[in-house]
Motif scaffolding. Sequence first.
Motif: not given
Lengths: 129, 430, 326
Positions: B133, B260-261, B190, B192-194, A20, A2, B268, B264, B257
């Motif tokens: 997403r 970041n997915a 997940d 956090r991902v989608y 989002y 991480k 995962v 990120g 964003t």
Amino acid sequence: MKERYKKYIVEIPEEMSIPYAGIVESPKVNGEQPMMLTGGWRIYRPVVDHDKCVMCKSCVLACPDATVLLVDGGQKIGFNLDYCKGCGLCTWVCPVNAIDRVPEIDFEDGVPFQDALFLLPHVEALYAD
Amino acid sequence: MAEQYKDKKEEILKETVKMTGYEDAGFDWKSEKRVGATKFLTGLGAVAHALKMADIDVASSYPIRPYTGAMMMLSQMAARGELDVEFVHGEGEHGQLGIAHGASAAGARAFTGSSGVGVMYAMEVYSPISGGRCPVQMLIGNRTLDPPGDFGSEHTDALSTRDQCWIMGWAHTPQEAFDNTLMYYRIGEDPRVYLPQMNCQDGYFITHIPMKVVVPTQEKVDKFLPPLSFPDALDPLNPLGHGPQLFPGQGHVLEATRVNAMMGAFPVIDEVVQSFNSIFETNYSPFVDLYRCEDAEYVLFISGGHAYTAKFAINHMREKGMKIGLVRPRFIRPWATDVLADILSKFKAIGVVETNNAFGAARQAGILTLEVATTLYQIPNKPVLTAFMGGLGGEVIRLDEFYYMGDVLAKAAKEGKTERTAYWIGFHNI
Amino acid sequence: MTTLLEEQVQAKVDLPLLQNIHKAAALDEIYVPGHRTCAGCGPALAYRLTCKAAGQNSIFLGPTGCMYVANTSYLCVPWAVPWMHTQITDGGAVASGISAAYEARIRKGKYKGTFPNIYVFAGDGGSSDIGLQAASAMIYRDHDAIFVCYDNEQYANTGIQTSPQTPYGAWTTFTPPGPKIPEAKKLWPKDFARGMIALHPALQYVAAASISYPVDLMNKVRKCANVHGSALIHIQSICPKGWGIRSNQTLMVGKLAVETGMFHLFEYENREYTYQYQPKAFKPVTEYLKLQDRFAHLKPEHHAKIQEFVNQGLKRCGIKIPVEAV
Ligand SMILES: Cc1ncc(C[n+]2csc(CCOP(=O)(O)OP(=O)(O)O)c2C)c(N)n1
Ligand code: SF4
Ligand code: SF4
Ligand code: SF4
Ligand SMILES: [Mg+2]
């Protein structure tokens, strides 16, 4: 792991954050979308003569902006002037010519005399201080 | 055939037969204790089996070789009642992706797939799906782009979509294709991902060659892959607006964003692969498959099915005392820069086997070389880097061609340079 | 009082037809005030009436076009029901996917509500040109969804360019008139709704409606919703900006289109056409053309050509009503 990949994450400052995936709340049924006030576009204001009006409701279904309202418990025609664009379709459709188009400038609270009311919230924020 | 291997022709042929004779080379899995029913499945069959176990809700199809077989198998499963899926016949790949997009946005686990020109025909829709997403999974059985109507495998189709924010990687055996299908859904779904995922495999070499696949129990699959939860799904009980225009000055934030997915997804992926290993008793490393790299001085860097052949070639070259190894990325997106930089910095020479073409790109190489070169940029003592343009137009890369690459790399490691930035396999001598 | 949504969620019921304008006016507002469409925008009115008729158990899809861009500027949406943007190309495909998702999720016990009505609200470009393939495929596969073509007879959002629905003789920014091309647009438009009927034998219900006849339009939307399978509605939606009329003329021009026979109000049901507008005589097209700037350059011979086209159209439809002399 991480920690290592932290450097690849773009930190988005609070004030820049957006919903989002660009997914937003829907307005309420029979509600309004306050992010897009359009009353400030108006040059002519619809004004109804209740004496002439026969409550046929043609004007209600003629308005692209849903700004012809049934007020007084559905007994009278009214207008949502925060959003009415002044297109004149309600006037055109009225079978008894009960809706006048009056220049905004003739009203004390006419569009030309209002400033902040019709600004978008984000623009208004710019003027806040 | 390279001069020094001429006399070994017979031996090579025998090895080749052994390889394609359904023998499980078992390189990676020697220590694995997989439990389950052993089947002989093609790459497509493996994916279809995994999809059944993943209980997908909607599949959208359009025929194009070589990926088609997976859809044929799914439709048979649906006809036999083994899988409860809405099987929608798309009007083309663009529509196929649109269908998958809608299905996913409405909360269904959606699957689609394509090959070659079909992958390109859907180009418009990749970004809206990842931007929305929506964790759609797409199988790609690679196929050379036209012209001419060439059936063979080449990765240019899928790699052309690499910048559309889809998780993307290649399987190099049917077993890995099965496993990736489950892993990709779990990663993409997940919260956090989608993100959508491209589950790629080489046309014919993987899609159509059956090999041993251990199919685990449904119980284990259910333990690994929970049902999709997609709280923002289109639903009259929870009305939301998906994808309005933005304010000026917000476009780049939305893209941040999305990046970041993708970035990120690293932790995962790490987690998901560990969880997979513990549930199915496998030993995948999340990002990179290393083969005989411990004391290697030079390596082939290779993604996808040709790595399987390459592993045999490396065994042969090792027998001759060559210090060669193989590095195979399991993911192209996200690209594991740091993991790869750590690994690649240890070698004197790297040869990227490109099974794609990037006409006019830097160094006259393919797409992967661009990524590898960028990865190496952060290393102080850079290894020699060259590209091998092979497997183009669906040609196989033969063992002797890997030997040739080995020789080029051995020379490069010794001399600290190569003559060419890209060697077109079969065209030039060392 | 239970809301329509609660009713729908318990058991899907057919939407009752509206007997009169009072019933129609009393329906909930789903497409609420607060969108950036031009004053007097016909497509916006079409949207509002469609939404009003559709009610809350609905999902709307917006392929790119004015009704995406002008409705959703600045992170807001005017729909009180779920809505999603689609590409201009794939409204029909995304609707197919949503419909398939609900089929599967309801069957597999993964969704507790009832099947929603899924509407694609596509422009003429998104229906009859670049979106045609996806629209056709959705209807061919008979997904339970409604394809709405709001027809403003041009690519409006990109700045008024010709589309297959743009009439002969119309000015657009891609078909300007000039000495070499005095009539501006030289091609004749597609007959979209009838073409779709011919192409898709499984289609159970198709309607052509106009914003100038709102109750008729809303009932046609409700009939579409009540079909199990695909349904199509083609709505002539006058665009004051592109057609060169004033904002308060939108409904007048829409009415004239019907009264001159330029646009037919019809229903196609049980394999039969019925025509809703049956006057004593049709008005000459000149009355319609002369109101709009987009036809301002046309000469009498062009008017005659268009009149002949309209006459032929009426004849093809078996409408034996005379056209008044100019
Ligand atoms: C693939 C693609 N090509 C072109 C465009 C540009 N585009 C945006 S809106 C639009 C016009 C849409 O016309 P129509 O469907 O008739 O809707 P209208 O704008 O008239 O309401 C076009 C061509 C696009 N968004 N996507
Ligand atoms: S002027 Fe136009 S926008 Fe205003 S109420 Fe009348 S019809 Fe609606
Ligand atoms: S159209 Fe005229 S008469 Fe009818 S309700 Fe409106 S104002 Fe009254
Ligand atoms: S250009 Fe035409 S269709 Fe577009 S918002 Fe304006 S009036 Fe409506
Ligand atoms: Mg249009």
